[in-house]
Scaffold this motif. Structure first.
Motif, mmCIF file in Angstrom:
data_model
loop_
_atom_site.group_PDB
_atom_site.id
_atom_site.type_symbol
_atom_site.label_atom_id
_atom_site.label_comp_id
_atom_site.label_asym_id
_atom_site.label_seq_id
_atom_site.Cartn_x
_atom_site.Cartn_y
_atom_site.Cartn_z
ATOM 1 N N ALA A 289 55.214 30.711 -14.687
ATOM 2 C CA ALA A 289 53.846 30.804 -14.181
ATOM 3 C C ALA A 289 53.018 31.709 -14.707
ATOM 4 O O ALA A 289 51.857 31.844 -14.939
ATOM 5 N N ALA A 290 53.731 33.026 -14.753
ATOM 6 C CA ALA A 290 53.171 34.192 -15.539
ATOM 7 C C ALA A 290 53.191 34.395 -17.019
ATOM 8 O O ALA A 290 52.890 35.214 -17.581
ATOM 9 N N GLY A 291 53.859 33.176 -17.596
ATOM 10 C CA GLY A 291 53.826 33.439 -19.072
ATOM 11 C C GLY A 291 55.246 33.627 -19.518
ATOM 12 O O GLY A 291 55.488 33.980 -20.869
ATOM 13 N N GLY A 292 56.207 33.734 -18.892
ATOM 14 C CA GLY A 292 57.633 33.934 -19.473
ATOM 15 C C GLY A 292 58.154 32.733 -19.744
ATOM 16 O O GLY A 292 57.709 31.803 -19.485
ATOM 17 N N ASN A 293 58.947 33.056 -20.902
ATOM 18 C CA ASN A 293 59.668 31.611 -21.458
ATOM 19 C C ASN A 293 61.098 31.809 -20.778
ATOM 20 O O ASN A 293 62.038 32.674 -21.361
ATOM 21 N N VAL A 294 61.780 30.998 -20.344
ATOM 22 C CA VAL A 294 63.093 30.756 -19.945
ATOM 23 C C VAL A 294 64.064 30.297 -21.378
ATOM 24 O O VAL A 294 63.750 29.129 -21.615
ATOM 25 N N ILE A 295 64.924 31.269 -21.665
ATOM 26 C CA ILE A 295 65.608 30.939 -22.954
ATOM 27 C C ILE A 295 67.028 30.596 -22.562
ATOM 28 O O ILE A 295 67.642 29.964 -23.254
ATOM 29 N N ARG B 85 72.437 32.568 -12.724
ATOM 30 C CA ARG B 85 71.339 33.454 -13.274
ATOM 31 C C ARG B 85 70.510 32.624 -14.267
ATOM 32 O O ARG B 85 71.218 31.594 -14.617
ATOM 33 N N PHE B 86 69.590 33.087 -14.783
ATOM 34 C CA PHE B 86 68.781 32.753 -15.846
ATOM 35 C C PHE B 86 68.023 33.957 -16.720
ATOM 36 O O PHE B 86 68.380 34.945 -16.198
ATOM 37 N N GLN B 87 68.058 33.410 -17.998
ATOM 38 C CA GLN B 87 67.616 34.439 -18.790
ATOM 39 C C GLN B 87 66.001 34.114 -19.385
ATOM 40 O O GLN B 87 65.828 32.783 -19.579
ATOM 41 N N PHE B 88 65.326 35.089 -19.490
ATOM 42 C CA PHE B 88 63.850 34.908 -20.033
ATOM 43 C C PHE B 88 63.387 36.018 -20.887
ATOM 44 O O PHE B 88 63.809 37.038 -21.111
ATOM 45 N N THR B 89 62.341 35.677 -21.665
ATOM 46 C CA THR B 89 61.623 36.699 -22.347
ATOM 47 C C THR B 89 60.047 36.826 -21.892
ATOM 48 O O THR B 89 59.662 35.629 -21.181
#
Length: 119
Positions: A83-89, A100-104
């Motif tokens: 929602a804040a503009g992060g990208n789940v990679i 876990r998950f990873q994001f940029t």
């Protein structure tokens, strides 16, 4: 408190300081203090640090260290990141002891969030 020979501060690159500040304020509640137009320091993250303006980004594919957050509700944190503009990679996946998950974030720096809840 400064502790002899312990990690004290961490710095990250950022293409867009304003977007990076807004992202971490919204998702994780960090506080920021600007030091001129090309540097901002953060606090309230468990470890203080800062972002410096550059076109580079910290990503594991380039050999960067991965900073990992803890969450008691992994899915809710992922929703906040997106929602804040992060990208789940790397979507949520299991590993021994957790998930876990990873994001940029908006400047392209890679982070992860893990949880031992909901196993």
């Amino acid at each position: 408190m400064n502790t002899h020979e312990q990690i004290n501060y961490v710095e990250f690159p950022a293409r867009d300081l304003a977007a990076t500040q807004a992202f971490f304020t919204e998702v994780f509640g960090w506080k920021f203090e600007d030091y001129g137009p090309d540097y901002t320091a953060f606090s309230g993250a468990g470890l203080d640090g800062g972002f410096f303006r550059t076109d580079l980004a910290s990503q594991t594919a380039n050999g960067a260290a991965l900073i990992v957050f803890y969450s008691e509700d992994l899915e809710a944190t992922q929703v906040k990141v997106e929602a804040a503009g992060g990208n789940v990679i790397k979507p949520i996946f299991s590993f021994p002891g957790g998930r876990r998950f990873q994001f940029t974030e908006p400047s392209g720096n890679e982070f992860a969030v893990w949880s031992d809840q909901g196993l």
